[in-house]
Scaffold this motif. Structure first.
Motif, PDB file in Angstrom:
ATOM      1  N   LEU A 118     -18.507   1.667 -56.556  1.00 35.84           N
ATOM      2  CA  LEU A 118     -17.757   0.810 -55.627  1.00 35.84           C
ATOM      3  C   LEU A 118     -17.915  -0.655 -56.000  1.00 35.84           C
ATOM      4  CD1 LEU A 118     -18.648   2.534 -52.236  1.00 35.84           C
ATOM      5  CD2 LEU A 118     -16.482   2.650 -53.467  1.00 35.84           C
ATOM      6  N   ARG A 119     -16.953  -1.447 -55.593  1.00 39.88           N
ATOM      7  CA  ARG A 119     -17.008  -2.899 -55.771  1.00 39.88           C
ATOM      8  C   ARG A 119     -16.965  -3.523 -54.386  1.00 39.88           C
ATOM      9  NH1 ARG A 119     -13.709  -4.107 -61.293  1.00 39.88           N
ATOM     10  NH2 ARG A 119     -14.440  -2.248 -62.382  1.00 39.88           N
ATOM     11  N   PHE A 120     -17.995  -4.288 -54.074  1.00 41.57           N
ATOM     12  CA  PHE A 120     -18.121  -4.930 -52.770  1.00 41.57           C
ATOM     13  C   PHE A 120     -17.746  -6.397 -52.941  1.00 41.57           C
ATOM     14  CE2 PHE A 120     -20.894  -1.288 -52.798  1.00 41.57           C
ATOM     15  CZ  PHE A 120     -20.676  -0.718 -51.564  1.00 41.57           C
ATOM     16  N   ALA A 121     -16.672  -6.824 -52.312  1.00 36.71           N
ATOM     17  CA  ALA A 121     -16.160  -8.183 -52.498  1.00 36.71           C
ATOM     18  C   ALA A 121     -15.859  -8.842 -51.158  1.00 36.71           C
ATOM     19  CB  ALA A 121     -14.884  -8.150 -53.337  1.00 36.71           C
ATOM     20  N   GLY A 122     -15.975 -10.156 -51.142  1.00 32.89           N
ATOM     21  CA  GLY A 122     -15.556 -10.932 -49.979  1.00 32.89           C
ATOM     22  C   GLY A 122     -16.267 -10.569 -48.698  1.00 32.89           C
ATOM     23  N   GLY A 123     -17.505 -10.106 -48.802  1.00 29.42           N
ATOM     24  CA  GLY A 123     -18.255  -9.736 -47.606  1.00 29.42           C
ATOM     25  C   GLY A 123     -18.897 -10.941 -46.959  1.00 29.42           C
ATOM     26  N   PHE A 124     -19.039 -10.894 -45.657  1.00 35.17           N
ATOM     27  CA  PHE A 124     -19.733 -11.942 -44.909  1.00 35.17           C
ATOM     28  C   PHE A 124     -20.589 -11.285 -43.845  1.00 35.17           C
ATOM     29  CE2 PHE A 124     -20.257 -14.582 -41.186  1.00 35.17           C
ATOM     30  CZ  PHE A 124     -20.874 -15.683 -41.753  1.00 35.17           C
ATOM     31  N   ALA A 125     -21.811 -11.806 -43.694  1.00 37.56           N
ATOM     32  CA  ALA A 125     -22.692 -11.321 -42.633  1.00 37.56           C
ATOM     33  C   ALA A 125     -23.511 -12.488 -42.108  1.00 37.56           C
ATOM     34  CB  ALA A 125     -23.617 -10.225 -43.137  1.00 37.56           C
ATOM     35  N   ASP A 126     -23.623 -12.548 -40.811  1.00 37.07           N
ATOM     36  CA  ASP A 126     -24.522 -13.507 -40.179  1.00 37.07           C
ATOM     37  C   ASP A 126     -25.907 -12.864 -40.241  1.00 37.07           C
ATOM     38  OD1 ASP A 126     -25.528 -15.651 -38.842  1.00 37.07           O
ATOM     39  OD2 ASP A 126     -24.854 -14.995 -36.867  1.00 37.07           O
ATOM     40  N   GLY A 127     -26.554 -13.054 -41.359  1.00 39.95           N
ATOM     41  CA  GLY A 127     -27.823 -12.400 -41.658  1.00 39.95           C
ATOM     42  C   GLY A 127     -27.765 -11.913 -43.088  1.00 39.95           C
ATOM     43  N   SER A 128     -28.474 -10.837 -43.378  1.00 43.34           N
ATOM     44  CA  SER A 128     -28.523 -10.323 -44.747  1.00 43.34           C
ATOM     45  C   SER A 128     -27.564  -9.147 -44.921  1.00 43.34           C
ATOM     46  CB  SER A 128     -29.949  -9.911 -45.093  1.00 43.34           C
ATOM     47  OG  SER A 128     -30.389  -8.919 -44.200  1.00 43.34           O
ATOM     48  N   GLY A 129     -27.380  -8.772 -46.172  1.00 48.56           N
ATOM     49  CA  GLY A 129     -26.539  -7.618 -46.475  1.00 48.56           C
ATOM     50  C   GLY A 129     -25.063  -7.902 -46.338  1.00 48.56           C
ATOM     51  N   ALA A 130     -24.583  -8.999 -46.893  1.00 52.67           N
ATOM     52  CA  ALA A 130     -23.181  -9.383 -46.725  1.00 52.67           C
ATOM     53  C   ALA A 130     -22.220  -8.405 -47.393  1.00 52.67           C
ATOM     54  CB  ALA A 130     -22.952 -10.796 -47.261  1.00 52.67           C
ATOM     55  N   GLY A 131     -22.578  -7.847 -48.551  1.00 54.70           N
ATOM     56  CA  GLY A 131     -21.705  -6.884 -49.224  1.00 54.70           C
ATOM     57  C   GLY A 131     -21.955  -5.466 -48.744  1.00 54.70           C
ATOM     58  N   LEU A 132     -23.230  -5.134 -48.584  1.00 54.12           N
ATOM     59  CA  LEU A 132     -23.647  -3.784 -48.191  1.00 54.12           C
ATOM     60  C   LEU A 132     -24.959  -3.873 -47.453  1.00 54.12           C
ATOM     61  CD1 LEU A 132     -23.718  -0.619 -48.426  1.00 54.12           C
ATOM     62  CD2 LEU A 132     -24.834  -0.950 -50.638  1.00 54.12           C
ATOM     63  N   PHE A 133     -25.039  -3.206 -46.323  1.00 55.46           N
ATOM     64  CA  PHE A 133     -26.316  -3.026 -45.638  1.00 55.46           C
ATOM     65  C   PHE A 133     -26.527  -1.529 -45.534  1.00 55.46           C
ATOM     66  CE2 PHE A 133     -29.331  -2.396 -42.308  1.00 55.46           C
ATOM     67  CZ  PHE A 133     -30.233  -3.426 -42.492  1.00 55.46           C
ATOM     68  N   ALA A 134     -27.607  -1.041 -46.131  1.00 58.68           N
ATOM     69  CA  ALA A 134     -27.890   0.394 -46.116  1.00 58.68           C
ATOM     70  C   ALA A 134     -29.342   0.639 -45.760  1.00 58.68           C
ATOM     71  CB  ALA A 134     -27.571   1.016 -47.478  1.00 58.68           C
ATOM     72  N   SER A 135     -29.558   1.530 -44.817  1.00 55.22           N
ATOM     73  CA  SER A 135     -30.887   1.935 -44.409  1.00 55.22           C
ATOM     74  C   SER A 135     -30.894   3.458 -44.354  1.00 55.22           C
ATOM     75  CB  SER A 135     -31.210   1.339 -43.034  1.00 55.22           C
ATOM     76  OG  SER A 135     -32.455   1.796 -42.580  1.00 55.22           O
ATOM     77  N   ALA A 136     -31.809   4.068 -45.121  1.00 55.74           N
ATOM     78  CA  ALA A 136     -31.867   5.533 -45.178  1.00 55.74           C
ATOM     79  C   ALA A 136     -33.246   5.971 -45.638  1.00 55.74           C
ATOM     80  CB  ALA A 136     -30.797   6.074 -46.122  1.00 55.74           C
ATOM     81  N   LYS A 137     -33.526   7.263 -45.494  1.00 56.07           N
ATOM     82  CA  LYS A 137     -34.791   7.833 -45.968  1.00 56.07           C
ATOM     83  C   LYS A 137     -34.911   7.656 -47.475  1.00 56.07           C
ATOM     84  CE  LYS A 137     -37.419  12.126 -45.762  1.00 56.07           C
ATOM     85  NZ  LYS A 137     -37.403  13.516 -45.272  1.00 56.07           N
ATOM     86  N   ASP A 138     -33.842   7.952 -48.202  1.00 50.89           N
ATOM     87  CA  ASP A 138     -33.760   7.754 -49.652  1.00 50.89           C
ATOM     88  C   ASP A 138     -32.410   7.119 -49.954  1.00 50.89           C
ATOM     89  OD1 ASP A 138     -36.212   9.072 -50.556  1.00 50.89           O
ATOM     90  OD2 ASP A 138     -35.254  10.906 -49.844  1.00 50.89           O
TER      91      ASP A 138
END
Length: 160
Positions: A118-138
């Motif tokens: 995937l290509r993550f472009a033009g993301g904005f976040a008030d905080g971290s993870g502007a393109g992708l935020f991922a939280s998982a076991k693995d």
């Protein structure tokens, strides 16, 4: 008669012990992609979502949140869902946050996540993870591009 009852109980016991089958989805646009993510959240199966090559301008960020102990695999840069091999040298699948939102947010604390092609472009976040935020076991994030993302926190991509 007892043999039949035993045989039925044995067959039922085996079927209950087998793992859940995987669910496969093919997304042609942002609406189908969010629908696949939503269906995957609580279907009690490991899920694979194939995302066709193209630009996906997002009016809202794509979201996945599940507490199931199942995996989620996202494969972008797919030219044909019948031949599910990412074309990593091609135009790619661009998830474009249009400088308004994070393109993709994933929370899967009891399961695994794999994101490829995937290509993550033009993301904005008030905080971290502007393109992708991922939280998982693995988590496996492989063969992805991140560009033009802006966050006010720790980075353009965050995983943890």
């Amino acid at each position: 008669m007892q043999r039949r009852i035993f045989a039925c109980g044995f067959v039922f016991g085996l079927s209950a012990a087998l793992p859940a089958a995987a669910a496969d989805f093919c997304a042609h646009d942002a609406f189908e992609l969010q629908a696949a993510l939503t269906a995957s959240q609580a279907n009690d199966e490991d899920d694979t979502i194939l995302i066709l090559t193209g630009d996906y301008p997002l009016s809202a960020g794509l979201l996945f949140s599940s507490t199931e102990a199942h995996s989620l695999d996202l494969f972008g840069s797919i030219d044909d869902c019948a031949v599910p091999h990412p074309d990593l040298g091609g135009a790619g699948t661009v998830l474009d946050g249009q400088h308004q939102q994070r393109p993709l947010g994933i929370a899967n604390p009891n399961g695994a996540v794999r994101i490829v092609g995937l290509r993550f472009a033009g993301g904005f976040a008030d905080g971290s993870g502007a393109g992708l935020f991922a939280s998982a076991k693995d988590i496996i994030v492989s063969a992805n591009w991140f560009y033009g993302n802006h966050g006010t926190g720790d980075g353009k991509m965050d995983s943890g």
